[in-house]
Design a protein around this motif. Structure first.
Motif, short mmCIF file in Angstrom:
data_model
loop_
_atom_site.label_atom_id
_atom_site.label_comp_id
_atom_site.label_asym_id
_atom_site.label_seq_id
_atom_site.Cartn_x
_atom_site.Cartn_y
_atom_site.Cartn_z
N ASP A 120 0.83 -1.20 0.00
CA ASP A 120 0.00 0.00 0.00
C ASP A 120 0.87 1.26 0.00
N ASN A 121 1.34 1.62 -1.18
CA ASN A 121 2.04 2.90 -1.33
C ASN A 121 1.65 3.49 -2.68
N SER A 147 11.63 6.03 -5.74
CA SER A 147 10.28 5.82 -5.20
C SER A 147 9.63 4.69 -5.98
N GLY A 174 8.46 0.19 -2.29
CA GLY A 174 8.85 1.13 -1.26
C GLY A 174 10.16 1.77 -1.67
N GLU A 175 10.54 2.85 -1.01
CA GLU A 175 11.75 3.56 -1.40
C GLU A 175 13.00 2.70 -1.16
#
Length: 399
Positions: free
Chosen positions: A297-298, A357, A361-362
Motif C-alpha cells: 500500500d504505497n 520511489s 517502497g523507497e
C-alpha cells in the motif's frame, strides 16, 4: 488497511481505468519527467534488453519485458528526455547463449543493457560488460560476490532470499529445528544465507541441507521422514519453475492428513507469478519472503499494479517490478548526465542516483551496487476466489 481491502482497491483502480484514477501518483514513480513529451527530445538512445525469450525462464523474461515497457509507456516512451530504441537479445537458458546475446548487444552499440534472469548468465557476461564499459542494470538473480564497476542490480543478491527469512523462522521453532532442501543449481547461496541467519538468531537446523539435481521431480524421500519427526518445526525450500510447482504439490499431499502440518517457508518465487495458479490450493498457507508484493500500500505501487493489471490482466510480479525500476534508474541517470553521453558518463550518473520511489517502497543503491531495501513476509491465502501472496508483515531491511 487489511490485505483484502488493499487488493480490492487495486482492482477498483484497474476497472476504473488506472491512468485516470492514478494520476495523482505520477511523482511517485521515481522521475520528474513522467509523461513529459511536451519538450523536444534530446535525441535517441539505444537500450539493450537481455532477457530469456526461450527456455524454462521465458515467463520470467516476459514479465521483465512487460515491466520495463510499462515504465516507458508511462514516461512517454522516453528516458531522461531521450527517445528510446530497444534492441532485444535472447538470454536463453545457458551461460553460452547469454554470452552470445551480450556480444550481439555490444555489436549493436547499445548505450546500456537491462535484464538477465539467471545468476549464471550475470557471471558469464560480466567481463564483456566491464571491458566494453556498457552499464548493465540487472533486474533478477545475481550472485552475492560480483565485484564490478558497470553492473548494477534493481533486484537483490541471492543470499538475501534466505537471510530475509532466517530470523523470523528461528522465532517460530519453539525449541525445534528447521529442515532445508534446495535445487543444487540455484539454491546454495540462499540456503547459506538462511542457515547463518537462523543460527545467529538462536535457531537450530535438523541437518545439513539436502540438494537435489536440477531436473529432479520426486521429493517424497525428503518429505516422508518429516511427517513423524518430533523435532522439525519448519521446512525451508528453494525451488523455482517446474520444480517449485512439483515440490509444493508433494509437500501438500505429504501433510494433508497431519495436523498441525510443518509450515513451509521459501523465497518468493516458490509461489510467484503463474506458479501459484498451477499449484492451486496446494500452495495455501505457504510462507515466503520477497522484496515485493502487488498488495503493498504505497502510491507508486497503486499506480504500477493498477496499470499492469489493466494492460496484462494479471497482477505484477517482482520480475516486472524490478525491470520497471530499471527504467526509473536509467531515466534518472540519463537526466543527470552532463556533457557527452557515453557508457562512462552514464555509469557515473547511475552512481549519483539517489532514492527510487518504487512500488516496493523507497530504496537506493548500496556500495555493492544492489538495492538497500525492505523485505516482506508473505503468506498464500484465498482472496475471494483467487489465491494470492498476501503481505503479513515487514521483515528486515537488507543491502
Amino acid at each position: 488497511m487489511s490485505q483484502l481491502s488493499r487488493r480490492g482497491a487495486l482492482r477498483l483502480l484497474g476497472s476504473l481505468g488506472a491512468a485516470g484514477a492514478a494520476a495523482p501518483f505520477l511523482s511517485a514513480c521515481g522521475s520528474s519527467n513522467d509523461d513529459d513529451t511536451s519538450t523536444a527530445s534530446k535525441g535517441t538512445v539505444k537500450i539493450g534488453l537481455l532477457l530469456p525469450e526461450t527456455g524454462a525462464n521465458k515467463f520470467i523474461g516476459d514479465d521483465m519485458r512487460q515491466g520495463f515497457d510499462l515504465f516507458l509507456t508511462l514516461n512517454g516512451r522516453r528516458l531522461g528526455g531521450y527517445d528510446v530504441q530497444l534492441v532485444a537479445a535472447d538470454e536463453g537458458e545457458t551461460k553460452e547463449s547469454a554470452k552470445a546475446a551480450m556480444e550481439k548487444l555490444k555489436q549493436e552499440k547499445v548505450l546500456a543493457v537491462t535484464g538477465i534472469a539467471s545468476a549464471q548468465a550475470m557471471v558469464e557476461v560480466r567481463d564483456i560488460v566491464e571491458q566494453a564499459h556498457i552499464p548493465l542494470i540487472g533486474s533478477n538473480a545475481s550472485p552475492p560476490q560480483l565485484s564490478t564497476l558497470y553492473i548494477w542490480r534493481t533486484s537483490y543478491v541471492d543470499t538475501e532470499l534466505g537471510v530475509a527469512l532466517g530470523e523470523y523462522v528461528a522465532s517460530q521453532l519453539g525449541g525445534g529445528t528447521a529442515a532445508m532442501i534446495a535445487s543444487e543449481s540455484i539454491g546454495r547461496d540462499a540456503v547459506q544465507g538462511f542457515q547463518q541467519t537462523l543460527v545467529s538468531a538462536g535457531g537450530r537446523i535438523e541437518s545439513q541441507a539436502t540438494y537435489v539435481p536440477a531436473g529432479a521431480a520426486d521429493f517424497n524421500s525428503f518429505l516422508q521422514p518429516l511427517r513423524n519427526s518430533q523435532t522439525v518445526k519448519a521446512i525451508f525450500a528453494f525451488f523455482a519453475g517446474s520444480q517449485a510447482e512439483a515440490f509444493v504439490k508433494q509437500y501438500s499431499a505429504a501433510f494433508r492428513d497431519k495436523n498441525p502440518k510443518i509450515p513451509l517457508f521459501g523465497p518468493g518465487f516458490l509461489t510467484e507469478g503463474p506458479l501459484l495458479k498451477q499449484q492451486g490450493d496446494a500452495a495455501r498457507d505457504v510462507w515466503t519472503s520477497f522484496n515485493y508484493s502487488p498488495d503493498l500500500d504505497n502510491a507508486a505501487n497503486r499506480r504500477f499494479a493498477a496499470e499492469y493489471q489493466k494492460k496484462h490482466q494479471v497482477s505484477p510480479t517482482t520480475y516486472a517490478m524490478a525491470s520497471y525500476d530499471a527504467g526509473a534508474v536509467l531515466n534518472q541517470a540519463l537526466g543527470l548526465v552532463e556533457g557527452e553521453l557515453s557508457g562512462e558518463s552514464l555509469n557515473a550518473a547511475i552512481g549519483r542516483v539517489g532514492q527510487i520511489s518504487s512500488p516496493r517502497g523507497e530504496w537506493q543503491f548500496n556500495t555493492n551496487r544492489s538495492p538497500q531495501q525492505r523485505w516482506y513476509l508473505r503468506q498464500v491465502r484465498w482472496d475471494g476466489a483467487v489465491l494470492s501472496n498476501n503481505v503479513v508483515s515487514e521483515l528486515d531491511t537488507l543491502g
